[in-house]
Design a protein around this motif. Structure first.
Motif, PDB file in Angstrom:
ATOM      1  N   ALA A 333      19.473 -16.934   5.329  1.00 29.97           N
ATOM      2  CA  ALA A 333      18.306 -17.041   4.035  1.00 29.97           C
ATOM      3  C   ALA A 333      16.564 -16.355   4.474  1.00 29.97           C
ATOM      4  O   ALA A 333      15.748 -15.545   4.051  1.00 29.97           O
ATOM      5  N   CYS A 334      16.550 -16.774   5.614  1.00 32.55           N
ATOM      6  CA  CYS A 334      14.534 -16.194   6.186  1.00 32.55           C
ATOM      7  C   CYS A 334      14.923 -14.277   6.595  1.00 32.55           C
ATOM      8  O   CYS A 334      13.413 -14.309   6.348  1.00 32.55           O
ATOM      9  N   LEU A 335      15.659 -14.430   7.449  1.00 34.88           N
ATOM     10  CA  LEU A 335      15.641 -13.083   7.125  1.00 34.88           C
ATOM     11  C   LEU A 335      15.884 -12.367   5.996  1.00 34.88           C
ATOM     12  O   LEU A 335      15.073 -11.554   5.738  1.00 34.88           O
ATOM     13  N   CYS A 336      17.141 -12.437   4.815  1.00 39.82           N
ATOM     14  CA  CYS A 336      16.554 -11.499   3.985  1.00 39.82           C
ATOM     15  C   CYS A 336      15.109 -11.920   3.043  1.00 39.82           C
ATOM     16  O   CYS A 336      14.394 -11.349   2.575  1.00 39.82           O
ATOM     17  N   PHE A 337      14.711 -12.799   3.847  1.00 40.25           N
ATOM     18  CA  PHE A 337      12.988 -13.222   2.881  1.00 40.25           C
ATOM     19  C   PHE A 337      12.200 -12.512   3.846  1.00 40.25           C
ATOM     20  O   PHE A 337      11.240 -11.678   2.709  1.00 40.25           O
ATOM     21  N   VAL A 338      12.009 -12.048   4.775  1.00 36.95           N
ATOM     22  CA  VAL A 338      11.665 -11.212   6.347  1.00 36.95           C
ATOM     23  C   VAL A 338      11.760  -9.161   4.892  1.00 36.95           C
ATOM     24  O   VAL A 338      10.769  -8.504   5.601  1.00 36.95           O
ATOM     25  N   PHE A 339      13.148  -9.290   5.559  1.00 37.34           N
ATOM     26  CA  PHE A 339      13.309  -7.719   5.255  1.00 37.34           C
ATOM     27  C   PHE A 339      13.040  -8.212   3.577  1.00 37.34           C
ATOM     28  O   PHE A 339      12.882  -6.425   3.458  1.00 37.34           O
ATOM     29  N   ALA A 340      12.744  -8.695   2.506  1.00 41.90           N
ATOM     30  CA  ALA A 340      12.720  -8.656   1.314  1.00 41.90           C
ATOM     31  C   ALA A 340      11.017  -7.864   1.111  1.00 41.90           C
ATOM     32  O   ALA A 340      11.051  -7.098   0.302  1.00 41.90           O
ATOM     33  N   ALA A 341      10.174  -8.533   2.329  1.00 37.17           N
ATOM     34  CA  ALA A 341       8.618  -8.477   2.351  1.00 37.17           C
ATOM     35  C   ALA A 341       8.208  -6.612   2.506  1.00 37.17           C
ATOM     36  O   ALA A 341       7.583  -6.290   2.404  1.00 37.17           O
ATOM     37  N   LEU A 342       9.246  -6.459   4.317  1.00 35.30           N
ATOM     38  CA  LEU A 342       9.594  -4.638   4.421  1.00 35.30           C
ATOM     39  C   LEU A 342      10.053  -3.787   3.171  1.00 35.30           C
ATOM     40  O   LEU A 342       8.923  -3.079   2.932  1.00 35.30           O
ATOM     41  N   LEU A 343      10.894  -4.363   2.976  1.00 31.56           N
ATOM     42  CA  LEU A 343      11.445  -3.392   1.496  1.00 31.56           C
ATOM     43  C   LEU A 343      10.500  -3.584   0.513  1.00 31.56           C
ATOM     44  O   LEU A 343       9.922  -2.505  -0.856  1.00 31.56           O
ATOM     45  N   GLU A 344       9.644  -4.547  -0.098  1.00 30.36           N
ATOM     46  CA  GLU A 344       8.554  -4.506  -0.909  1.00 30.36           C
ATOM     47  C   GLU A 344       7.935  -3.644  -0.375  1.00 30.36           C
ATOM     48  O   GLU A 344       6.779  -2.865  -1.410  1.00 30.36           O
ATOM     49  N   PHE A 345       6.389  -4.070   0.360  1.00 28.86           N
ATOM     50  CA  PHE A 345       5.586  -2.475   1.097  1.00 28.86           C
ATOM     51  C   PHE A 345       6.396  -1.382   0.997  1.00 28.86           C
ATOM     52  O   PHE A 345       5.606  -0.661   0.266  1.00 28.86           O
ATOM     53  N   ALA A 346       7.886  -0.841   1.415  1.00 27.17           N
ATOM     54  CA  ALA A 346       8.674   0.571   1.536  1.00 27.17           C
ATOM     55  C   ALA A 346       7.591   1.478  -0.201  1.00 27.17           C
ATOM     56  O   ALA A 346       7.264   1.986  -1.181  1.00 27.17           O
ATOM     57  N   PHE A 347       8.893  -0.370  -1.246  1.00 29.35           N
ATOM     58  CA  PHE A 347       8.830   0.729  -2.845  1.00 29.35           C
ATOM     59  C   PHE A 347       7.253   0.488  -3.453  1.00 29.35           C
ATOM     60  O   PHE A 347       6.819   1.321  -4.170  1.00 29.35           O
ATOM     61  N   VAL A 348       6.612  -0.337  -2.691  1.00 27.15           N
ATOM     62  CA  VAL A 348       4.781   0.221  -3.380  1.00 27.15           C
ATOM     63  C   VAL A 348       4.290   0.886  -2.487  1.00 27.15           C
ATOM     64  O   VAL A 348       3.751   2.209  -3.421  1.00 27.15           O
ATOM     65  N   ASN A 349       5.042   1.331  -0.977  1.00 25.27           N
ATOM     66  CA  ASN A 349       4.246   3.112  -0.667  1.00 25.27           C
ATOM     67  C   ASN A 349       4.787   3.892  -0.992  1.00 25.27           C
ATOM     68  O   ASN A 349       3.937   5.414  -1.851  1.00 25.27           O
ATOM     69  N   ILE A 350       5.897   4.029  -1.555  1.00 27.31           N
ATOM     70  CA  ILE A 350       6.563   4.593  -3.186  1.00 27.31           C
ATOM     71  C   ILE A 350       6.055   5.146  -3.950  1.00 27.31           C
ATOM     72  O   ILE A 350       5.748   5.853  -4.651  1.00 27.31           O
ATOM     73  N   MET A 351       5.582   4.042  -4.673  1.00 24.86           N
ATOM     74  CA  MET A 351       5.221   4.264  -6.160  1.00 24.86           C
ATOM     75  C   MET A 351       3.691   5.103  -5.458  1.00 24.86           C
ATOM     76  O   MET A 351       3.626   5.750  -6.448  1.00 24.86           O
ATOM     77  N   ASP A 352       3.015   4.686  -4.737  1.00 26.98           N
ATOM     78  CA  ASP A 352       1.224   5.070  -4.877  1.00 26.98           C
ATOM     79  C   ASP A 352       1.936   6.530  -3.928  1.00 26.98           C
ATOM     80  O   ASP A 352       0.877   7.647  -4.508  1.00 26.98           O
ATOM     81  N   ARG A 353       2.627   7.043  -3.229  1.00 29.44           N
ATOM     82  CA  ARG A 353       3.196   8.375  -2.742  1.00 29.44           C
ATOM     83  C   ARG A 353       3.263   9.054  -4.121  1.00 29.44           C
ATOM     84  O   ARG A 353       2.871  10.326  -3.997  1.00 29.44           O
ATOM     85  N   HIS A 354       4.045   8.522  -5.108  1.00 27.54           N
ATOM     86  CA  HIS A 354       4.775   9.551  -5.499  1.00 27.54           C
ATOM     87  C   HIS A 354       3.910   9.837  -6.845  1.00 27.54           C
ATOM     88  O   HIS A 354       3.614  10.772  -7.725  1.00 27.54           O
ATOM     89  N   GLN A 355       2.619   8.398  -7.121  1.00 31.07           N
ATOM     90  CA  GLN A 355       1.592   9.250  -8.417  1.00 31.07           C
ATOM     91  C   GLN A 355       0.484  10.115  -7.781  1.00 31.07           C
ATOM     92  O   GLN A 355      -0.100  10.580  -7.986  1.00 31.07           O
ATOM     93  N   LEU A 356       0.278   9.947  -6.802  1.00 33.06           N
ATOM     94  CA  LEU A 356       0.023  11.053  -5.736  1.00 33.06           C
ATOM     95  C   LEU A 356       0.167  12.520  -5.207  1.00 33.06           C
ATOM     96  O   LEU A 356      -0.780  13.474  -5.813  1.00 33.06           O
ATOM     97  N   LYS A 357       1.570  12.379  -5.580  1.00 33.27           N
ATOM     98  CA  LYS A 357       2.603  14.169  -5.436  1.00 33.27           C
ATOM     99  C   LYS A 357       2.095  14.957  -7.394  1.00 33.27           C
ATOM    100  O   LYS A 357       1.534  15.291  -6.763  1.00 33.27           O
ATOM    101  N   ARG A 358       2.027  13.766  -8.017  1.00 31.09           N
ATOM    102  CA  ARG A 358       2.241  14.195  -9.099  1.00 31.09           C
ATOM    103  C   ARG A 358       0.342  14.983  -9.318  1.00 31.09           C
ATOM    104  O   ARG A 358       0.841  16.485  -9.874  1.00 31.09           O
TER     105      ARG A 358
END
Length: 432
Positions: A333-358
């Motif tokens: 469970a702890c590993l899932c929470f840590v990995f989810a935080a890393l995935l959250e940043f990846a998703f945020v970064n994708i949102m930012d980069r996608h808008q910037l590309k447009r």
């Protein structure tokens, strides 16, 4: 043929001579014992001559006529009742990987041997025999069926003693150390409680010859007995079913059962609290700027690797069982929470980069069509970006803000459910 007859005659004479010498030895020993008894009877009725025979002569007379290979009640066809008592001086080394435990105990056995009775024959109530003479007296064949390895203590002399009382009561004590098997259920590890048993059984004599029973106070412990990782909740003696069954009869069996509860102090300091801190550190990335890509990436990867290393060290000394343990649930469970935080940043970064590309695509198209962009660039967001990129930043920051609340609350709910299921429910199970 005459030579063969002569050889057979020689063999027959040798066997006859051996039997005569053995019978003569027993008769001499019996005569010596009767002589000592006669002297003791004479001394009992003669007040002016209270002297009794020496203990050395009396002991020698008894041992010469005594057969240590035969049980006390062999001729009567009755079982010999042996009472057993244990005094445990140390209880340690409960090992999960090999599923066993070690202890050091003083084993006391008492039984009555009519062949050793000497009421008022000597001026002593009991005889203390040295360990070198124990093999000349019959002792029960006690052994431990679930024992892996054991040994007698022999520093500075063999730690064994034998007392023979005037009524034929024999007390035999031996100090031993042994490692016994203890099958463990580790589903609730490290919040588990284990029941470890020690079995005592006769090896060669069935219940027709030897019966083991517990003494009035069968189990005692040393004053400074401390278990490193456990606390002893209770201990109780039982009679048990024999491990070996034969047609001639079952073997007498005794069992002492130890209920051990694991102490959580070590695991709280080494596993639970550090893993909570590592998970909390992974949430720091939610407060960092979306543009801080190196910092958020480094923090996420570092926490994931740390949790992986801690999980490996937590289960190193555990056996490779097929079921899921409580520590596996926690670390996963702890590993899932840590990995989810890393995935959250990846998703945020994708949102930012996608808008910037447009935005870059729109700008490129406008430049190709020679469209004036002065009015578009005139309004900017607070961080200096044009207003048409502010929508992506706003979504990313909103996701970070939601994560700051959702992740801690979810982790707190998990911790509550985990401790209720594995800790408090386990205490109720032990009490029942």
């Amino acid at each position: 043929m005459p030579e063969m007859n002569i050889s057979w005659i020689i063999v027959y004479m040798a066997i006859l001579g051996q039997c005569c010498s053995l019978q003569t030895r027993h008769l001499v020993a019996g005569d010596r014992l009767k002589l000592l008894q006669r002297k003791a009877d004479d001394a009992r009725y003669k007040r002016d001559s209270p002297k009794k025979p020496p203990r050395t002569d009396f002991l020698q007379a008894i041992l010469d006529s005594y057969d240590s290979t035969i049980s006390p009640n062999f001729d009567k066809d009755q079982p010999t009742v042996v009472t057993v008592k244990l005094r445990i001086s140390s209880f340690d080394s409960v090992t999960e990987s090999s599923m066993d435990y070690s202890l050091t105990a003083l084993v006391t056995q008492e039984w009555k041997d009519p062949r050793l009775m000497f009421f008022n024959l000597i001026d002593a109530k009991y005889l203390e025999l040295d360990a070198k003479l124990i093999h000349k007296i019959w002792v029960p064949d006690l052994y431990f069926p679930n024992e892996k390895k054991s040994y007698f203590h022999d520093v500075t002399v063999p730690n064994r003693m034998l007392h023979v009382h005037e009524d034929g009561q024999v007390i035999y004590k031996a100090r031993i150390s042994l490692t016994a098997s203890c099958p463990m259920d580790l589903r609730r590890y490290p919040m588990d409680a284990q029941e470890c048993s020690l079995f005592l059984e006769s090896f060669a004599y069935s219940q027709r010859t030897v019966i083991f029973v517990w003494a009035d106070n069968p189990l005692s412990f040393g004053e400074n007995l401390v278990l490193p990782h456990f606390r002893m909740l209770k201990n109780a003696p039982y009679t048990c079913e024999p491990h070996v069954r034969v047609d001639a009869g079952n073997f007498s069996c005794l069992e002492v059962r130890f209920t051990l509860k694991r102490n959580l102090g070590y695991y709280m300091i080494q596993i639970y609290i550090p893993s909570i801190f590592i998970v909390a550190i992974s949430w720091v990335s939610f407060w960092l700027n979306v543009d801080a890509v190196p910092a958020r990436i480094s923090l996420g990867i570092l926490t994931v690797l740390t949790m992986t290393t801690q999980k490996s060290s937590a289960v190193t000394n555990l056996p490779k069982v097929s079921y899921i343990k409580a520590i596996d649930v926690w670390m996963a469970a702890c590993l899932c929470f840590v990995f989810a935080a890393l995935l959250e940043f990846a998703f945020v970064n994708i949102m930012d980069r996608h808008q910037l590309k447009r935005v870059m695509a729109i700008r490129s198209e406008q430049q190709q069509n020679n469209i004036e962009l002065k009015e578009i660039v005139r309004n900017r967001s607070p961080d200096g970006r044009p207003f048409y990129t502010f929508q992506g930043i706003r979504r990313a920051r909103r996701l970070d803000f939601v994560s700051r609340i959702v992740f801690p609350v979810s982790f707190a709910i998990f911790i509550t459910c985990y401790w209720v299921v594995y800790y408090f429910d386990n205490d109720n199970l032990i009490k029942s």
